[in-house]
Design a protein around this motif. Structure first.
Motif, mmCIF file in Angstrom:
data_model
loop_
_atom_site.group_PDB
_atom_site.id
_atom_site.type_symbol
_atom_site.label_atom_id
_atom_site.label_comp_id
_atom_site.label_asym_id
_atom_site.label_seq_id
_atom_site.Cartn_x
_atom_site.Cartn_y
_atom_site.Cartn_z
ATOM 1 N N HIS A 106 39.374 49.306 42.580
ATOM 2 C CA HIS A 106 38.594 48.069 42.514
ATOM 3 C C HIS A 106 38.290 47.627 41.087
ATOM 4 O O HIS A 106 37.655 46.615 40.868
ATOM 5 C CB HIS A 106 37.287 48.215 43.300
ATOM 6 C CG HIS A 106 37.492 48.159 44.789
ATOM 7 N ND1 HIS A 106 37.762 49.273 45.528
ATOM 8 C CD2 HIS A 106 37.490 47.123 45.660
ATOM 9 C CE1 HIS A 106 37.907 48.932 46.798
ATOM 10 N NE2 HIS A 106 37.754 47.641 46.903
ATOM 11 N N LEU A 107 38.743 48.417 40.110
ATOM 12 C CA LEU A 107 38.605 47.995 38.717
ATOM 13 C C LEU A 107 39.982 47.563 38.229
ATOM 14 O O LEU A 107 41.000 48.123 38.647
ATOM 15 C CB LEU A 107 38.074 49.150 37.866
ATOM 16 C CG LEU A 107 36.601 49.512 38.088
ATOM 17 C CD1 LEU A 107 36.290 50.873 37.490
ATOM 18 C CD2 LEU A 107 35.686 48.462 37.504
ATOM 19 N N ASP A 108 40.013 46.570 37.347
ATOM 20 C CA ASP A 108 41.295 46.085 36.832
ATOM 21 C C ASP A 108 41.949 47.177 35.984
ATOM 22 O O ASP A 108 41.367 47.622 34.998
ATOM 23 C CB ASP A 108 41.045 44.819 35.990
ATOM 24 C CG ASP A 108 42.330 44.130 35.589
ATOM 25 O OD1 ASP A 108 43.375 44.811 35.518
ATOM 26 O OD2 ASP A 108 42.299 42.919 35.335
ATOM 27 N N PRO A 109 43.163 47.606 36.365
ATOM 28 C CA PRO A 109 43.778 48.728 35.641
ATOM 29 C C PRO A 109 44.224 48.404 34.211
ATOM 30 O O PRO A 109 44.395 49.323 33.418
ATOM 31 C CB PRO A 109 44.983 49.100 36.514
ATOM 32 C CG PRO A 109 45.258 47.911 37.351
ATOM 33 C CD PRO A 109 43.959 47.201 37.539
ATOM 34 N N VAL A 110 44.426 47.133 33.881
ATOM 35 C CA VAL A 110 44.944 46.835 32.542
ATOM 36 C C VAL A 110 43.915 46.159 31.640
ATOM 37 O O VAL A 110 44.263 45.560 30.629
ATOM 38 C CB VAL A 110 46.239 45.983 32.593
ATOM 39 C CG1 VAL A 110 47.324 46.696 33.362
ATOM 40 C CG2 VAL A 110 45.982 44.614 33.171
ATOM 41 N N MET A 111 42.616 46.246 32.008
ATOM 42 C CA MET A 111 41.587 45.689 31.122
ATOM 43 C C MET A 111 40.579 46.804 30.855
ATOM 44 O O MET A 111 40.215 47.549 31.763
ATOM 45 C CB MET A 111 40.913 44.501 31.816
ATOM 46 C CG MET A 111 40.067 43.652 30.896
ATOM 47 S SD MET A 111 39.135 42.391 31.792
ATOM 48 C CE MET A 111 40.219 41.007 31.721
#
Lengths: 332, 281
Positions: A106-111
């Motif tokens: 649920h967290l953006d993997p590339v930020m």
């Protein structure tokens, strides 16, 4: 805890429509949430507890799922279900934040974590980059991430499970919401980390007056954390009331079964109690009380008529024709 | 399209630190430096015709020989690197940008928008690639500009389909839903959160696409529709040397080797990037 409800869910219903048929997934769920209250929604998988919370955020995962009735009143008298798309983006995040079971996905993997939190801050408040970054470090510190200056630049995959959950809480809290919906946030964590996260949520409630809807299937967690409990079975609310009332004097046979299922609650028999049978599927709901095929106290009335949710005691409601202990008390 | 990837660099055991990524980057860097310093590196003027040294085999004076006009092949190969690198870059950038925008809109919004884009893509794909390109170049007139226009009009469909597929998966992903739950607008979720995740596979594909574009550019020039003589370009050089293939093999062979090495550089980089970024094919 003050008395004015900050969120009132009234008769919320959700249906799945596909292939020309319509199945009711959520059937007339109602509850209220006060400021600083932690409400636990308990039920087994598929009972509709997550769906209820998705529906009240208007975040239903498929276009085939539709809210068919009810209302979700905010403190200021607006109904979430009739808001425009623009107003909705003001309510989501700002009024109601949400955290989930699996922070890794649920967290953006590339930020980087820090940028995700800063983005969330700046989205709802017009402040500068530097100020947002400083506030972000503050929030990371609040949720107990050590050394936030260096951790802020890390990515999701560089965090441990417990730290990810803290990071997700930080992202949700960045907009300073009044209500936090926590969808099984501790299910994927080990017991020690789970206890830390529960303590963090409690602390946030105490310090910020945050109201929390805590979805779980673990009565042990409810016992540690919640003020009130709503028990769901097959898309309906079957029991609702103050936590100690519900856990220690369950009125609904399903709740009583759940409490009995807790290891160690019976003391020393060495066997874990189970509720016989399986929960019904949405396309094949039994008539009357949906729990009656699995219920030991069921009779003809239970199979014929759906029991309404009614108050058995002060602040304790139950949807059962034959509530546990009521007849016994009447006889005594 | 998949033909260029038939030999996978992954099946080969690479010694030590010489990974496909490093090797590919090294080859590309070498060509880039050659192109940048062409005036310093080339021993002769690439278009100067010296009738006295026509069709000379490789020698100390002309390491790669001379062609039928007496032009130095080494100098021409070096100068042509400028044109061919430009072809590979511009031939990829325009389709990449158009395809990414079209694919993301199509995948994110779905519904009738998606239907329209997909039908347009079907129409473009219905024509053989080269035939459609030739038709467009015939309308716009020969030259590199026309080639880029034709590449952009034909090549965007591959990128659009790739990005669309990624968007279809990612728009239902947990982190996109979490972003919506924070009250972010559609465009913010789409461009700030889904796009950076979706674009990885396109970046990898663009490297192998560069190979195809390079070969296309050479083919178009070979047919006389791209770069015009006497400008040095590898495809043209091969076309011009074709008549002398039995007597003067060096005219076609060396530009051919140049194309192969540059193409290999892109291909290795594509494989290496794919592995490094964890893009599955």
């Amino acid at each position: 805890m003050t008395d004015a409800p900050i969120l009132t869910v009234n008769n919320l219903s959700v249906a799945y429509e596909g292939g020309g048929t319509s199945h009711t997934i959520i059937d007339g769920v109602s509850f209220t949430l006060r400021r600083g209250e932690i409400l636990g929604i308990v039920g087994e998988s598929g009972s509709g507890k997550s769906m209820t919370c998705r529906a009240l955020m208007r975040l239903l995962p498929s276009s085939r799922l539709r809210v068919t009735g009810g209302s979700v009143w905010l403190e200021d008298g607006r109904d979430v279900l009739s808001l425009s798309q623009g107003e909705l983006t003001q309510v989501r995040g700002r009024r109601i934040g949400m955290i989930f079971q699996n922070p890794a996905s649920h967290l953006d993997p590339v930020m980087s974590i820090g940028r995700q939190i800063a983005e969330s801050i700046r989205h709802h408040r017009k402040i500068g980059r530097k100020e947002a970054w400083a506030r972000m470090l503050d929030i990371l510190r609040q949720v107990g991430i050590p050394d936030p200056e260096s951790r802020a630049n890390a990515y999701t995959h560089e965090f441990s499970g417990g730290m990810r959950q803290r990071a997700m809480i930080a992202v949700a809290l960045a907009c300073d919401p009044d209500i936090l919906i926590a969808d099984e946030p501790t299910t994927a964590l080990d017991v020690t980390v789970q206890a830390q996260i529960l303590r963090l949520l409690q602390q946030l409630r105490d310090e910020r007056g945050l109201s929390i809807i805590f979805i779980t299937h673990d009565l042990g967690v409810v016992y540690q954390l919640c003020d009130t409990v709503a028990v769901m079975y097959a898309g309906r609310l079957c029991e609702y009331g103050a936590m100690h009332e519900v856990i220690h004097r369950p009125r609904h046979h399903y709740t009583a079964g759940l409490v009995a299922c807790q290891p160690g609650s019976e003391g020393g028999t060495g066997r874990v109690h189970t509720i016989p049978g399986q929960p019904p599927s949405p396309g094949d709901m039994p008539p009357g009380c949906r729990f009656h095929p699995r219920c030991g106290a069921a009779d003809a009335l239970c199979a014929a008529r759906q029991p309404p949710l009614r108050e058995t005691h002060e602040g304790h409601a139950c949807a059962c024709h034959h509530p546990v202990g009521i007849e016994a008390e009447a006889e005594a | 399209m998949s033909g260029t990837r038939a030999i996978s660099a992954r099946r080969i055991r690479w010694p030590g630190t010489v990974t496909p990524l490093v090797l590919g980057a090294a080859i590309l860097l070498t060509w880039l430096l050659i192109a940048l310093f062409a005036p310093l590196l080339a021993p002769y003027d690439p278009i100067y015709q010296d009738a006295a040294v026509r069709l000379q085999p490789p020698s100390w004076a002309h390491p790669l020989g001379t062609d039928n006009f007496g032009r130095d092949i080494l100098s021409r190969v070096i100068w042509a690197a400028r044109i061919d690198l430009q072809i590979a870059v511009f031939g990829v950038v325009f389709p990449f940008v158009i395809g990414t925008v079209a694919g993301s809109i199509s995948g994110f919004f779905g519904g009738w928008v998606d239907t329209i884009f997909m039908r347009v893509i079907d129409v473009v794909l219905a024509f053989p690639f080269l035939v459609l390109m030739l038709a467009i170049i015939t309308i716009t007139g020969p030259g590199l500009g026309s080639f880029y226009i034709a590449m952009a009009l034909v090549g965007w469909v591959s990128y659009a389909r790739l990005i669309r597929a990624q968007f279809l998966v990612l728009k239902n992903s947990d982190f996109a839903m979490a972003a919506v739950s924070l009250g972010y607008s559609n465009s913010r979720v789409m461009f700030r959160h889904i796009m950076p995740n979706a674009i990885l596979s396109s970046v990898v594909f663009s490297m192998s696409d560069a190979v195809l574009v390079l070969l296309n550019g050479a083919a178009i020039s070979y047919l006389g529709l791209g770069v015009q003589p006497p400008v040095a370009e590898w495809g043209i050089m091969i076309a011009e040397g074709q008549g002398f293939i039995t007597s003067a093999w060096w005219i076609t062979t060396f530009p051919g080797i140049a194309i192969v090495t540059l193409a290999m550089g892109f291909s290795l980089l594509a494989d290496g990037l794919g592995e490094a970024l964890g893009v599955r094919e």
